[in-house]
Design a protein around this motif. Structure first.
Motif, PDB file in Angstrom:
ATOM      1  N   ALA A   1      11.280   3.671  -2.722  1.00 49.98           N
ATOM      2  CA  ALA A   1      10.341   2.677  -2.198  1.00 49.98           C
ATOM      3  C   ALA A   1      10.540   2.463  -0.709  1.00 49.98           C
ATOM      4  O   ALA A   1       9.569   2.439   0.065  1.00 49.98           O
ATOM      5  CB  ALA A   1      10.501   1.361  -2.957  1.00 49.98           C
ATOM      6  N   LEU A   2      11.784   2.321  -0.285  1.00 51.00           N
ATOM      7  CA  LEU A   2      12.051   2.100   1.143  1.00 51.00           C
ATOM      8  C   LEU A   2      11.663   3.315   1.977  1.00 51.00           C
ATOM      9  O   LEU A   2      11.144   3.166   3.093  1.00 51.00           O
ATOM     10  CB  LEU A   2      13.518   1.755   1.358  1.00 51.00           C
ATOM     11  CG  LEU A   2      13.982   0.394   0.828  1.00 51.00           C
ATOM     12  CD1 LEU A   2      15.426   0.136   1.230  1.00 51.00           C
ATOM     13  CD2 LEU A   2      13.091  -0.732   1.324  1.00 51.00           C
TER      14      LEU A   2
ATOM     15  N   ILE B   1       4.902   3.653  -6.911  1.00 51.57           N
ATOM     16  CA  ILE B   1       5.866   2.607  -7.234  1.00 51.57           C
ATOM     17  C   ILE B   1       5.150   1.258  -7.294  1.00 51.57           C
ATOM     18  O   ILE B   1       4.441   0.879  -6.350  1.00 51.57           O
ATOM     19  CB  ILE B   1       6.999   2.548  -6.190  1.00 51.57           C
ATOM     20  CG1 ILE B   1       7.783   3.856  -6.210  1.00 51.57           C
ATOM     21  CG2 ILE B   1       7.926   1.363  -6.448  1.00 51.57           C
ATOM     22  CD1 ILE B   1       8.772   3.980  -5.068  1.00 51.57           C
ATOM     23  N   THR B   2       5.327   0.540  -8.384  1.00 50.01           N
ATOM     24  CA  THR B   2       4.749  -0.795  -8.508  1.00 50.01           C
ATOM     25  C   THR B   2       5.590  -1.797  -7.734  1.00 50.01           C
ATOM     26  O   THR B   2       6.799  -1.897  -7.944  1.00 50.01           O
ATOM     27  CB  THR B   2       4.671  -1.222  -9.981  1.00 50.01           C
ATOM     28  OG1 THR B   2       3.838  -0.312 -10.681  1.00 50.01           O
ATOM     29  CG2 THR B   2       4.105  -2.636 -10.104  1.00 50.01           C
TER      30      THR B   2
ATOM     31  N   ASP C   1       0.827  -1.201   0.000  1.00 51.08           N
ATOM     32  CA  ASP C   1       0.000   0.000   0.000  1.00 51.08           C
ATOM     33  C   ASP C   1       0.869   1.263   0.000  1.00 51.08           C
ATOM     34  O   ASP C   1       0.567   2.233  -0.704  1.00 51.08           O
ATOM     35  CB  ASP C   1      -0.927   0.012   1.216  1.00 51.08           C
ATOM     36  CG  ASP C   1      -2.036  -1.030   1.125  1.00 51.08           C
ATOM     37  OD1 ASP C   1      -2.258  -1.571   0.024  1.00 51.08           O
ATOM     38  OD2 ASP C   1      -2.671  -1.314   2.167  1.00 51.08           O
ATOM     39  N   ALA C   2       1.946   1.247   0.785  1.00 52.42           N
ATOM     40  CA  ALA C   2       2.817   2.423   0.866  1.00 52.42           C
ATOM     41  C   ALA C   2       3.529   2.664  -0.449  1.00 52.42           C
ATOM     42  O   ALA C   2       3.670   3.815  -0.894  1.00 52.42           O
ATOM     43  CB  ALA C   2       3.826   2.243   1.997  1.00 52.42           C
ATOM     44  N   ALA C   3       3.991   1.592  -1.097  1.00 56.26           N
ATOM     45  CA  ALA C   3       4.654   1.740  -2.392  1.00 56.26           C
ATOM     46  C   ALA C   3       3.676   2.281  -3.427  1.00 56.26           C
ATOM     47  O   ALA C   3       4.018   3.180  -4.217  1.00 56.26           O
ATOM     48  CB  ALA C   3       5.224   0.402  -2.844  1.00 56.26           C
ATOM     49  N   ALA C   4       2.451   1.770  -3.444  1.00 57.68           N
ATOM     50  CA  ALA C   4       1.446   2.234  -4.403  1.00 57.68           C
ATOM     51  C   ALA C   4       1.155   3.718  -4.200  1.00 57.68           C
ATOM     52  O   ALA C   4       1.011   4.477  -5.170  1.00 57.68           O
ATOM     53  CB  ALA C   4       0.166   1.412  -4.267  1.00 57.68           C
ATOM     54  N   ALA C   5       1.058   4.136  -2.939  1.00 62.23           N
ATOM     55  CA  ALA C   5       0.794   5.546  -2.647  1.00 62.23           C
ATOM     56  C   ALA C   5       1.921   6.444  -3.138  1.00 62.23           C
ATOM     57  O   ALA C   5       1.703   7.620  -3.454  1.00 62.23           O
ATOM     58  CB  ALA C   5       0.574   5.741  -1.150  1.00 62.23           C
ATOM     59  N   ALA C   6       3.140   5.883  -3.205  1.00 62.84           N
ATOM     60  CA  ALA C   6       4.301   6.637  -3.687  1.00 62.84           C
ATOM     61  C   ALA C   6       4.479   6.512  -5.195  1.00 62.84           C
ATOM     62  O   ALA C   6       5.463   7.017  -5.749  1.00 62.84           O
ATOM     63  CB  ALA C   6       5.561   6.150  -2.968  1.00 62.84           C
TER      64      ALA C   6
END
Length: 270
Positions: free
Chosen positions: A260-261, A173-174, A166-171
């Motif tokens: 991503a991190l 990033i796939t 979820d956090a990656a998607a919000a940023a």
């Protein structure tokens, strides 16, 4: 020095800094870009931590960096020792048990891996859902009695996986998801081995991480795993595989990995 005194000495050295990391991140090839995002960094060379390994592989700095990312206290292990270097599946045992000893309850394991899925191109990131211990090595063979029998269901924490995705998607990033297959290396796989791994249900293949996951689960640590896909599996395309090729692709992906991190770390419930 036996392992337990080495762990005690290493833990004391870290405690003496006054830092109390909640999350440890093992940085594989291409993942070290996050190191520059650490606030108030403090570096301890692995050589000053007797439970930590001596490293000899390009792309692995051999430094423990303490500090904060997104307000969260972290410990970055800038490099790992691989089983293929010495045949020892427990090469990271001292380092990971040191982290457990200082109260760090969650470990994020990163790596560079080959893609077995045509939809996951080099430069993509994959969240590890589960793994295949193809080499059937264990870092627990010298553990006493029943303590060596570790339940590996949900080895990669489901709640952490959801939060990371979820956090990656919000940023923007796939973050793909799949099964990671551990092969011993250091040689790359043959085309026949790649086809075998695909039929076994793996989406990525690499030479690390699985033994560390076993060690973490044995120590009661929660695990999140993410692979950076640096190449397609041997025989899937015409590229010639080499460690230099892996490092070049990893270097080109380092900014995306770091972004991503930076999104994921503050979002984790640890």
């Amino acid at each position: 020095m036996s392992l337990q005194p080495a762990i005690s000495d290493s833990a004391a050295r870290i405690r003496a800094t006054g830092r109390a990391p909640q999350l440890a991140i093992v940085l594989g090839s291409g993942w070290d870009g996050i190191s520059s995002a650490v606030d108030d960094p403090l570096d301890i060379p692995y050589g000053e931590l007797p439970a930590f390994p001596k490293l000899a592989i390009a792309g692995h700095a051999g430094v423990l960096r303490l500090g904060r990312i997104g307000g969260r206290e972290v410990a970055l292990l800038r490099g790992r020792k691989h089983t293929y270097e010495s045949g020892d599946a427990a090469a990271m045992k001292g380092a990971l048990r040191t982290l457990a000893a200082i109260g760090c309850g969650t470990v994020l394991l990163t790596n560079a891996a080959g893609s077995l899925d045509p939809a996951m191109r080099p430069g993509s990131l994959m969240l590890i859902e589960d793994h295949l211990n193809i080499v059937q090595r264990t870092p627990l063979h010298d553990e006493p009695g029943n303590e060596r029998f570790v339940n590996m269901a949900d080895a990669y924490d489901p709640a952490l996986r959801r939060q990371a995705k979820d956090a990656a998607a919000a940023a923007g990033i796939t973050l793909h998801q799949g099964v990671y297959a551990w092969v011993l290396g250091p040689q790359f796989e043959t085309p026949a081995e790649i086809r075998m791994l695909q039929r076994l249900g793996a989406q990525a293949v690499g030479m690390s991480t699985v033994a560390e996951t076993i060690l973490c689960r044995h120590a009661g640590l929660k695990v999140l795993g993410i692979s950076m896909l640096t190449n397609m599996g041997c025989g899937m395309e015409a590229e010639v595989l080499s460690h230099a090729h892996t490092l070049n692709t990893a270097d080109a992906t380092r900014d995306t990995a770091a972004k991503a991190l930076q999104a994921i770390i503050p979002a984790l419930s640890i």
